[in-house]
Design a protein around this motif. Structure first.
Motif, PDB file in Angstrom:
ATOM      1  N   TYR A 259      41.853  29.536  26.084  1.00  0.00           N
ATOM      2  CA  TYR A 259      41.207  30.358  27.110  1.00  0.00           C
ATOM      3  C   TYR A 259      43.110  31.215  27.651  1.00  0.00           C
ATOM      4  N   LEU A 260      42.326  31.807  28.407  1.00  0.00           N
ATOM      5  CA  LEU A 260      43.765  32.321  29.508  1.00  0.00           C
ATOM      6  C   LEU A 260      43.620  31.609  30.823  1.00  0.00           C
ATOM      7  N   GLY A 261      44.637  30.985  30.206  1.00  0.00           N
ATOM      8  CA  GLY A 261      45.535  30.127  31.184  1.00  0.00           C
ATOM      9  C   GLY A 261      46.156  30.541  32.654  1.00  0.00           C
TER      10      GLY A 261
ATOM     11  N   SER B 215      41.454  26.666  35.702  1.00  0.00           N
ATOM     12  CA  SER B 215      41.111  27.334  37.081  1.00  0.00           C
ATOM     13  C   SER B 215      40.956  28.927  36.810  1.00  0.00           C
ATOM     14  N   SER B 216      41.365  29.472  35.502  1.00  0.00           N
ATOM     15  CA  SER B 216      41.443  31.163  35.796  1.00  0.00           C
ATOM     16  C   SER B 216      40.016  31.381  35.588  1.00  0.00           C
ATOM     17  N   TYR B 217      38.866  32.509  35.420  1.00  0.00           N
ATOM     18  CA  TYR B 217      37.757  32.436  35.432  1.00  0.00           C
ATOM     19  C   TYR B 217      37.845  32.441  34.141  1.00  0.00           C
ATOM     20  N   SER B 218      38.745  32.624  32.877  1.00  0.00           N
ATOM     21  CA  SER B 218      38.416  32.442  32.230  1.00  0.00           C
ATOM     22  C   SER B 218      37.672  30.466  31.696  1.00  0.00           C
ATOM     23  N   HIS B 219      38.727  30.198  32.301  1.00  0.00           N
ATOM     24  CA  HIS B 219      38.581  28.976  31.959  1.00  0.00           C
ATOM     25  C   HIS B 219      37.336  28.912  32.528  1.00  0.00           C
TER      26      HIS B 219
ATOM     27  N   HIS C  97      33.305  35.419  42.704  1.00  0.00           N
ATOM     28  CA  HIS C  97      33.821  35.241  43.784  1.00  0.00           C
ATOM     29  C   HIS C  97      34.939  35.688  44.108  1.00  0.00           C
ATOM     30  N   HIS C  98      35.943  36.128  44.412  1.00  0.00           N
ATOM     31  CA  HIS C  98      37.373  36.077  44.775  1.00  0.00           C
ATOM     32  C   HIS C  98      37.897  35.314  46.075  1.00  0.00           C
ATOM     33  N   ASN C  99      37.895  34.486  46.184  1.00  0.00           N
ATOM     34  CA  ASN C  99      38.850  34.013  47.816  1.00  0.00           C
ATOM     35  C   ASN C  99      40.494  34.979  47.980  1.00  0.00           C
TER      36      ASN C  99
ATOM     37  N   SER D  97      48.305  38.551  41.739  1.00  0.00           N
ATOM     38  CA  SER D  97      46.708  38.433  41.196  1.00  0.00           C
ATOM     39  C   SER D  97      46.928  39.502  39.655  1.00  0.00           C
ATOM     40  N   HIS D  98      45.556  38.818  39.010  1.00  0.00           N
ATOM     41  CA  HIS D  98      45.200  39.782  38.257  1.00  0.00           C
ATOM     42  C   HIS D  98      45.045  41.230  38.442  1.00  0.00           C
ATOM     43  N   PRO D  99      45.391  41.902  37.701  1.00  0.00           N
ATOM     44  CA  PRO D  99      45.074  43.646  38.284  1.00  0.00           C
ATOM     45  C   PRO D  99      43.920  44.165  37.983  1.00  0.00           C
ATOM     46  N   GLN D 100      42.781  43.707  37.331  1.00  0.00           N
ATOM     47  CA  GLN D 100      41.144  43.072  37.709  1.00  0.00           C
ATOM     48  C   GLN D 100      41.396  42.543  38.701  1.00  0.00           C
ATOM     49  N   ALA D 101      41.546  41.531  39.280  1.00  0.00           N
ATOM     50  CA  ALA D 101      41.035  41.801  40.587  1.00  0.00           C
ATOM     51  C   ALA D 101      41.688  42.137  41.831  1.00  0.00           C
ATOM     52  N   PHE D 102      42.906  43.094  41.234  1.00  0.00           N
ATOM     53  CA  PHE D 102      42.973  43.738  42.531  1.00  0.00           C
ATOM     54  C   PHE D 102      42.285  44.915  42.769  1.00  0.00           C
ATOM     55  N   GLY D 103      41.433  45.040  41.530  1.00  0.00           N
ATOM     56  CA  GLY D 103      40.612  46.346  41.464  1.00  0.00           C
ATOM     57  C   GLY D 103      39.679  45.659  41.468  1.00  0.00           C
ATOM     58  N   GLN D 104      38.656  44.651  41.931  1.00  0.00           N
ATOM     59  CA  GLN D 104      37.179  44.296  42.650  1.00  0.00           C
ATOM     60  C   GLN D 104      37.470  43.674  44.014  1.00  0.00           C
ATOM     61  N   CYS D 105      38.879  44.379  44.653  1.00  0.00           N
ATOM     62  CA  CYS D 105      38.669  44.103  46.305  1.00  0.00           C
ATOM     63  C   CYS D 105      38.725  45.008  46.815  1.00  0.00           C
TER      64      CYS D 105
ATOM     65  N   SER E 118      49.664  37.794  35.016  1.00  0.00           N
ATOM     66  CA  SER E 118      48.667  37.333  34.281  1.00  0.00           C
ATOM     67  C   SER E 118      47.176  36.134  33.841  1.00  0.00           C
ATOM     68  N   SER E 119      46.896  35.466  35.166  1.00  0.00           N
ATOM     69  CA  SER E 119      45.864  35.145  35.295  1.00  0.00           C
ATOM     70  C   SER E 119      45.867  35.350  36.920  1.00  0.00           C
ATOM     71  N   THR E 120      44.724  35.240  37.602  1.00  0.00           N
ATOM     72  CA  THR E 120      44.441  34.860  39.160  1.00  0.00           C
ATOM     73  C   THR E 120      44.982  33.122  39.673  1.00  0.00           C
ATOM     74  N   SER E 121      44.708  32.019  37.853  1.00  0.00           N
ATOM     75  CA  SER E 121      45.165  30.589  38.080  1.00  0.00           C
ATOM     76  C   SER E 121      46.916  30.794  38.489  1.00  0.00           C
TER      77      SER E 121
ATOM     78  N   THR F  31      30.884  40.588  38.264  1.00  0.00           N
ATOM     79  CA  THR F  31      30.403  40.037  37.287  1.00  0.00           C
ATOM     80  C   THR F  31      31.506  40.601  36.006  1.00  0.00           C
ATOM     81  N   THR F  32      32.171  39.056  35.458  1.00  0.00           N
ATOM     82  CA  THR F  32      31.960  39.487  34.373  1.00  0.00           C
ATOM     83  C   THR F  32      32.326  39.109  33.668  1.00  0.00           C
ATOM     84  N   ARG F  33      32.361  40.228  31.985  1.00  0.00           N
ATOM     85  CA  ARG F  33      31.727  39.949  30.353  1.00  0.00           C
ATOM     86  C   ARG F  33      32.705  39.225  30.351  1.00  0.00           C
ATOM     87  N   PHE F  34      32.612  37.697  29.579  1.00  0.00           N
ATOM     88  CA  PHE F  34      33.673  37.448  28.505  1.00  0.00           C
ATOM     89  C   PHE F  34      33.091  37.061  27.040  1.00  0.00           C
ATOM     90  N   LEU F  35      34.309  37.977  26.091  1.00  0.00           N
ATOM     91  CA  LEU F  35      34.007  37.801  24.340  1.00  0.00           C
ATOM     92  C   LEU F  35      34.685  36.480  23.771  1.00  0.00           C
TER      93      LEU F  35
HETATM   94  O1  LIG Z   1      42.791  36.086  35.770  1.00  0.00           O
HETATM   95  C1  LIG Z   1      41.681  35.100  35.939  1.00  0.00           C
HETATM   96  O2  LIG Z   1      41.850  34.701  36.128  1.00  0.00           O
HETATM   97  C2  LIG Z   1      40.823  35.709  34.000  1.00  0.00           C
HETATM   98  O3  LIG Z   1      40.436  34.921  33.328  1.00  0.00           O
HETATM   99  C3  LIG Z   1      41.144  36.966  34.032  1.00  0.00           C
HETATM  100  C4  LIG Z   1      40.227  37.590  34.837  1.00  0.00           C
HETATM  101  C5  LIG Z   1      40.833  37.961  36.572  1.00  0.00           C
HETATM  102  C6  LIG Z   1      39.226  38.344  37.208  1.00  0.00           C
HETATM  103  C7  LIG Z   1      38.269  38.601  37.398  1.00  0.00           C
HETATM  104  C8  LIG Z   1      38.125  37.660  36.225  1.00  0.00           C
HETATM  105  C9  LIG Z   1      38.322  37.807  34.925  1.00  0.00           C
END
Ligand SMILES: O=C(O)C(=O)Cc1ccccc1
Length: 341
Positions: A9-11, A14-18, A93-95, A150-158, A175-178, A220-224
């Motif tokens: 998983y993307l570490g 404590s990442s969202y992937s985890h 839910h981001h903090n 942060s991870h680029p996705q998280a910036f885009g969500q906040c 590379s990840s929020t954690s 919500t994030t979808r993981f495969l």
């Molecule tokens: O960075 C993380 O924690 C991830 O797992 C990637 C991610 C980043 C933001 C939202 C969902 C997943």
């Protein structure tokens, strides 16, 4: 005793992937292995050093995770054996995490994070950022924050919260929020912050400077879930009836390319699914990197190649093969229920 297999998983942890992996799999059944990048997950699964991988694929607020799409596009045929075998949804839910400044509180210092007004009040009842207005306020002064990880996705969500409270603060994509939380915990100047999860705050001993800073509460994030090789086809009883309802329990993903400059070639590919009464649920594209403005298309639809009583899915894929220049089946899996908390 049976040997536990590795799950990548993307570490770091404590990442969202985890968290998504822990929700989907029993923690005792696998050895959970943190990877530095999504590419490392693909490489580990393709090489066989991990049996399964969990990768973020798309977010309900911010759209596709392009790193994952590019790996699935697999232009160099590096990940030729990788298939999707599952999916899971995680409410995200981001903090804002960092170290609360000791001393002065609400100070709109020039060049800093501006006009953060601390509040201990509850989150607003509004369900989403209206016209760019953030749904929450900081819990502490942010004026000492100079850098945001942060991870680029998280910036885009906040975006609403960031443009209101951390407008001029330098953003650093990691590379990840954690990973972001880890970097903030190591920063002795206390002047950086991370967008990450509640779990990351606990693990790294960080203060929560703002809670629930995502633009939308239904974020919500979808993981495969990926594996090497194909799953074996499910036996289908001779009297099993195919129906739209049955097909909706499964999803299939394919990629394809089309002949350049031939009018109707993309339409022809899409028509195959209409002709086979297969419900398309997603469409995406990435540059093919062969010539400019030429694409790899991604299609997702309801139905399974591996559990296909009427043969409709297999027949559609055969038909796609006739109209597309190249195509690839990326997998069929059981569709997950979309959850909300
Ligand atoms: O960075 C993380 O924690 C991830 O797992 C990637 C991610 C980043 C933001 C939202 C969902 C997943």
């Amino acid at each position: 005793m049976h040997q536990r297999q590795a799950l990548a998983y993307l570490g770091p942890s404590s990442s969202y992937s985890h968290q998504a992996a822990l929700e989907y799999f029993n923690r005792h059944d696998y050895i959970f292995e943190a990877q530095g990048t999504i590419q490392d997950i693909f490489t580990g699964v393709q090489s066989g050093s991990a049996s399964l991988g969990v990768v973020p694929f798309e977010n309900s607020t911010n759209g596709s995770v392009v790193f994952s799409l590019d790996l699935f596009a697999d232009r160099e045929r590096t990940y030729r054996d990788i298939h999707i075998c599952g999916e899971t949804y995680l409410n995200v839910h981001h903090n804002l995490l960092g170290f609360a400044s000791t001393g002065v509180s609400s100070d709109a210092s020039p060049g800093g994070s501006g006009d953060a007004t601390p509040t201990n009040g509850p989150r607003s009842n509004e369900r989403q950022a209206a016209h760019g207005k953030p749904v929450t306020k900081p819990l502490a002064s942010l004026s000492h924050i100079r850098r945001l990880y942060s991870h680029p996705q998280a910036f885009g969500q906040c975006e609403a919260f960031l443009s209101r409270y951390l407008n001029r603060v330098e953003r650093q994509e990691v590379s990840s929020t954690s990973k972001a939380a880890e970097l903030v915990a190591q920063d002795k100047t206390n002047s950086s912050a991370a967008i990450a999860s509640k779990v990351a705050a606990e693990i790294h001993g960080l203060d929560t400077l703002a809670r629930g800073i995502e633009d939308r509460e239904d974020n919500t994030t979808r993981f495969l879930v990926i594996r090497k090789g194909e799953e074996t086809a499910e036996p289908v009883a001779a009297d099993e009836v195919d129906s739209r309802e049955r097909r909706a329990n499964y999803k299939t993903m394919v990629t394809f390319t089309i002949e350049d400059g031939v009018p109707g070639s993309l339409t022809d590919a899409l028509m195959v699914f209409r002709e086979h009464d297969l419900n398309l649920t997603g469409i995406n594209s990435r540059p093919s990197r062969l010539t400019p403005w030429n694409y790899v298309f991604f299609l997702e639809f309801e139905g399974s190649r591996l559990s296909d009583p009427s043969g409709r899915v297999n027949s559609a894929l055969e038909a796609l093969g006739k109209v597309a220049k190249t195509w690839r089946w990326l997998g069929s899996w059981k569709a997950a229920k979309v959850t909300s908390d």
